[in-house]
Design an enzyme around this catalytic site. Structure first.
Site, PDB file in Angstrom:
ATOM      1  N   ARG A   1       0.837  -1.017   0.457  1.00  0.00           N
ATOM      2  CA  ARG A   1      -0.309   0.358  -0.083  1.00  0.00           C
ATOM      3  C   ARG A   1       1.034   0.711   0.075  1.00  0.00           C
ATOM      4  NH1 ARG A   1      -5.502  -0.093   2.383  1.00  0.00           N
ATOM      5  NH2 ARG A   1      -4.539   1.303   3.495  1.00  0.00           N
TER       6      ARG A   1
ATOM      7  N   ARG B   1       9.636   6.266  -3.637  1.00  0.00           N
ATOM      8  CA  ARG B   1      10.158   6.443  -4.767  1.00  0.00           C
ATOM      9  C   ARG B   1      11.496   7.042  -4.238  1.00  0.00           C
ATOM     10  NH1 ARG B   1       5.445   9.907  -2.481  1.00  0.00           N
ATOM     11  NH2 ARG B   1       3.725   9.426  -3.581  1.00  0.00           N
TER      12      ARG B   1
ATOM     13  N   ARG C   1      -8.569  -6.868  13.855  1.00  0.00           N
ATOM     14  CA  ARG C   1      -8.301  -5.597  14.279  1.00  0.00           C
ATOM     15  C   ARG C   1      -9.006  -4.260  14.784  1.00  0.00           C
ATOM     16  NH1 ARG C   1      -4.784  -7.250  17.540  1.00  0.00           N
ATOM     17  NH2 ARG C   1      -2.746  -5.475  17.450  1.00  0.00           N
TER      18      ARG C   1
ATOM     19  N   ARG D   1       0.332   5.339  16.519  1.00  0.00           N
ATOM     20  CA  ARG D   1       0.097   7.138  15.575  1.00  0.00           C
ATOM     21  C   ARG D   1      -0.284   8.515  16.980  1.00  0.00           C
ATOM     22  NH1 ARG D   1      -2.175   5.457   9.819  1.00  0.00           N
ATOM     23  NH2 ARG D   1      -3.649   3.985  11.163  1.00  0.00           N
TER      24      ARG D   1
ATOM     25  N   GLU E   1      -3.493   6.450  18.879  1.00  0.00           N
ATOM     26  CA  GLU E   1      -4.282   5.369  18.039  1.00  0.00           C
ATOM     27  C   GLU E   1      -3.313   3.813  18.918  1.00  0.00           C
ATOM     28  OE1 GLU E   1      -4.991   5.684  14.485  1.00  0.00           O
ATOM     29  OE2 GLU E   1      -4.920   3.687  14.209  1.00  0.00           O
TER      30      GLU E   1
ATOM     31  N   TYR F   1      -9.477  -5.369   2.619  1.00  0.00           N
ATOM     32  CA  TYR F   1      -8.980  -4.016   3.359  1.00  0.00           C
ATOM     33  C   TYR F   1      -9.296  -2.573   2.247  1.00  0.00           C
ATOM     34  CZ  TYR F   1      -5.318  -0.883   5.359  1.00  0.00           C
ATOM     35  OH  TYR F   1      -4.075  -0.393   6.421  1.00  0.00           O
TER      36      TYR F   1
ATOM     37  N   ASP G   1      -9.911   1.087   1.148  1.00  0.00           N
ATOM     38  CA  ASP G   1     -10.134   2.681   1.889  1.00  0.00           C
ATOM     39  C   ASP G   1     -10.981   3.169   1.325  1.00  0.00           C
ATOM     40  OD1 ASP G   1      -7.461   1.898   2.020  1.00  0.00           O
ATOM     41  OD2 ASP G   1      -6.269   2.832   0.598  1.00  0.00           O
TER      42      ASP G   1
HETATM   43  N1  UDP Z   1       3.602   0.307   7.435  1.00  0.00           N
HETATM   44  C1  UDP Z   1       4.505   0.644   7.969  1.00  0.00           C
HETATM   45  N2  UDP Z   1       5.895   2.074   8.875  1.00  0.00           N
HETATM   46  C2  UDP Z   1       5.026   2.913   9.015  1.00  0.00           C
HETATM   47  C3  UDP Z   1       3.791   3.202   8.150  1.00  0.00           C
HETATM   48  C4  UDP Z   1       2.781   2.131   7.799  1.00  0.00           C
HETATM   49  O1  UDP Z   1       5.387  -0.498   8.134  1.00  0.00           O
HETATM   50  O2  UDP Z   1       5.441   4.341   9.788  1.00  0.00           O
HETATM   51  C5  UDP Z   1       3.481  -0.854   7.238  1.00  0.00           C
HETATM   52  C6  UDP Z   1       2.327  -1.035   8.194  1.00  0.00           C
HETATM   53  O3  UDP Z   1       2.602  -2.726   7.920  1.00  0.00           O
HETATM   54  C7  UDP Z   1       1.111  -1.166   8.316  1.00  0.00           C
HETATM   55  C8  UDP Z   1       0.942  -0.402   6.453  1.00  0.00           C
HETATM   56  O4  UDP Z   1       2.343   0.007   6.048  1.00  0.00           O
HETATM   57  O5  UDP Z   1       0.315  -2.007   8.272  1.00  0.00           O
HETATM   58  C9  UDP Z   1      -0.318   0.636   6.267  1.00  0.00           C
HETATM   59  O6  UDP Z   1      -0.538   1.608   6.665  1.00  0.00           O
HETATM   60  P1  UDP Z   1      -0.831   2.739   6.116  1.00  0.00           P
HETATM   61  O7  UDP Z   1      -0.559   3.517   7.125  1.00  0.00           O
HETATM   62  O8  UDP Z   1      -1.442   2.968   5.212  1.00  0.00           O
HETATM   63  O9  UDP Z   1      -2.703   2.230   7.411  1.00  0.00           O
HETATM   64  P2  UDP Z   1      -4.071   2.476   7.620  1.00  0.00           P
HETATM   65  O10 UDP Z   1      -3.888   4.089   7.615  1.00  0.00           O
HETATM   66  O11 UDP Z   1      -5.368   1.552   6.645  1.00  0.00           O
HETATM   67  O12 UDP Z   1      -3.704   2.262   9.097  1.00  0.00           O
END
Ligand code: UDP
Length: 368
Positions: free
Chosen positions: A171, A175, A248, A279, A299, A347, A349
């Site tokens: 996801r 880059r 989860r 976060r 969170e 999952y 969006d």
């Molecule tokens: N991820 C990570 N480090 C980060 C942010 C995301 O390893 O700092 C990985 C982690 O495996 C996570 C996935 O990327 O489950 C998807 O993160 P995203 O932020 O897209 O998840 P959401 O916002 O849907 O919770």
């Protein structure tokens, strides 16, 4: 003839789009919602004149022009671009993985140098990555995996990275430019008057019953309508007859602080395993707020147990196989459509959820 054409269970994005489109076609719809508000997890609340994303950050992004035009027909979006940062052992790193991250971690300045280091580190992975750990190492190398992926992912999912599917990490963009936009999509933003406006407009004129638990009286509610659109958990619908699917859950701790800014960006990830939250979001930054106070939310990922709010499906092999069995049961429920993140155990969006709801509507209408 029954009282309603469609009983829609769940007033989240999927249910609201479906109800809106069907009402437009003259269908009689009834929406049932367990919570005391509509909108599912995109619901917002005002605190100190700041829009608070009550169930975690929601940043709308899509490359689907039809979906973008669709949401913009209900509300105006601002030009927010998500540029989260990762805090690891007190230092901040840019996300997603890009030249800023590579120069912060490897001390390099050119794409060529970054690629050479990652190429060398990823050589430990032979063949197709089999799990999230292998996928992450093959994308960004072991050092970034160890600092920015492993701890974050394992606390988010409550599982070892070796036991998680590779697709989750795909996801995130990787880059070799200095570009901190977390998403690759063409369109991005946040509703100027909050997501509530979007939901309220979608549900305008639709009969909605809040605080109503469909599963507590399933047969009665089903008897009210010709067809049902169910957006709750698919295993819950069948009373867990084949066993539990895993989800989860999340727990949020929200605080109002007497300061202008708590952190320099809307989202800061905490990537060490030892810190219990994944976060902190500072809500005012989503709308470039200048209020005197600020509201932040920590969170915390949590195990899901019956009665908790499910947020994420856990799409590992065991759960996917069990979902397939539930899906076979669902196919026998001729008058029930299972939709959304929980109904389809996917999952999704927000944009994918809308796209899927619109597709279901079209299919329904073309079958008439
Ligand atoms: N991820 C990570 N480090 C980060 C942010 C995301 O390893 O700092 C990985 C982690 O495996 C996570 C996935 O990327 O489950 C998807 O993160 P995203 O932020 O897209 O998840 P959401 O916002 O849907 O919770």
């Amino acid at each position: 003839m029954k009282q309603y054409d469609y009983l829609i269970v769940g007033a989240g994005l999927f249910g609201a789009v479906f109800a809106h489109e069907m009402k437009k076609q003259g269908k009689r719809c009834l929406v049932l919602e367990k919570r005391n508000h509509t909108g599912g997890n995109i619901y917002c609340e005002k605190v100190e004149d700041i829009t608070v994303h009550k169930y975690g950050a929601h940043i709308f992004h899509t490359s689907n022009e039809r979906v973008w035009n669709y949401v913009n027909s209900f509300c105006e979006f601002n030009n927010f671009i998500n540029t989260p940062m990762a805090n690891f052992e007190g230092k901040l790193y840019n996300l997603p993985f890009n030249m800023n991250t590579f120069s912060q971690i490897f001390g390099v300045t050119t794409p060529e140098e970054a690629k050479a280091i990652i190429e060398e580190q990823r050589s430990e992975i032979k063949g197709e990555p089999k799990n999230l750990e292998e996928q992450a190492i093959s994308l960004v190398g072991r050092e970034i995996y160890t600092k920015l992926v492993k701890g974050y992912t394992e606390k988010q999912w409550g599982r070892d990275c070796k036991d998680l599917p590779a697709f989750i990490i795909k996801r995130l963009p990787v880059r070799y430019t200095y570009d901190n936009n977390y998403f690759n999509d063409t369109y991005q933003g946040i509703p100027v008057n909050s997501y509530n406006q979007l939901i309220d407009k979608l549900l305008d004129g639709v009969e909605v019953r809040l605080n109503t638990d469909f599963l507590a009286d399933k047969d009665y509610y089903l008897s009210l309508a010709e067809k049902c659109v169910y957006t709750g958990t698919i295993d819950g619908y069948f009373d867990y007859a084949l066993g539990n699917l895993d989800y989860r859950s999340l727990r949020f701790e929200t605080e109002t602080l007497d300061m202008q800014e708590f952190q320099p960006v809307a989202v800061v990830n905490y990537n060490e395993r030892q810190i219990p939250y994944t976060r902190i979001i500072e809500h005012k930054h989503f709308e470039f707020g200048k209020q005197e106070k600020t509201v932040i939310t920590r969170e915390y990922p949590a195990n899901w147990e019956k009665g908790d709010e499910p947020y994420y499906p856990v799409n590992d092999d065991r759960n996917n196989a069990l979902y397939e069995q539930y899906k076979a049961l669902a196919e026998n429920e001729k008058n029930v459509i299972f939709g959304g993140r929980l109904g389809q155990y996917k999952y999704f969006d927000m944009d994918k959820c809308i796209e899927s709801a619109l597709e279901f509507c079209e299919k329904e209408l073309s079958n008439e």
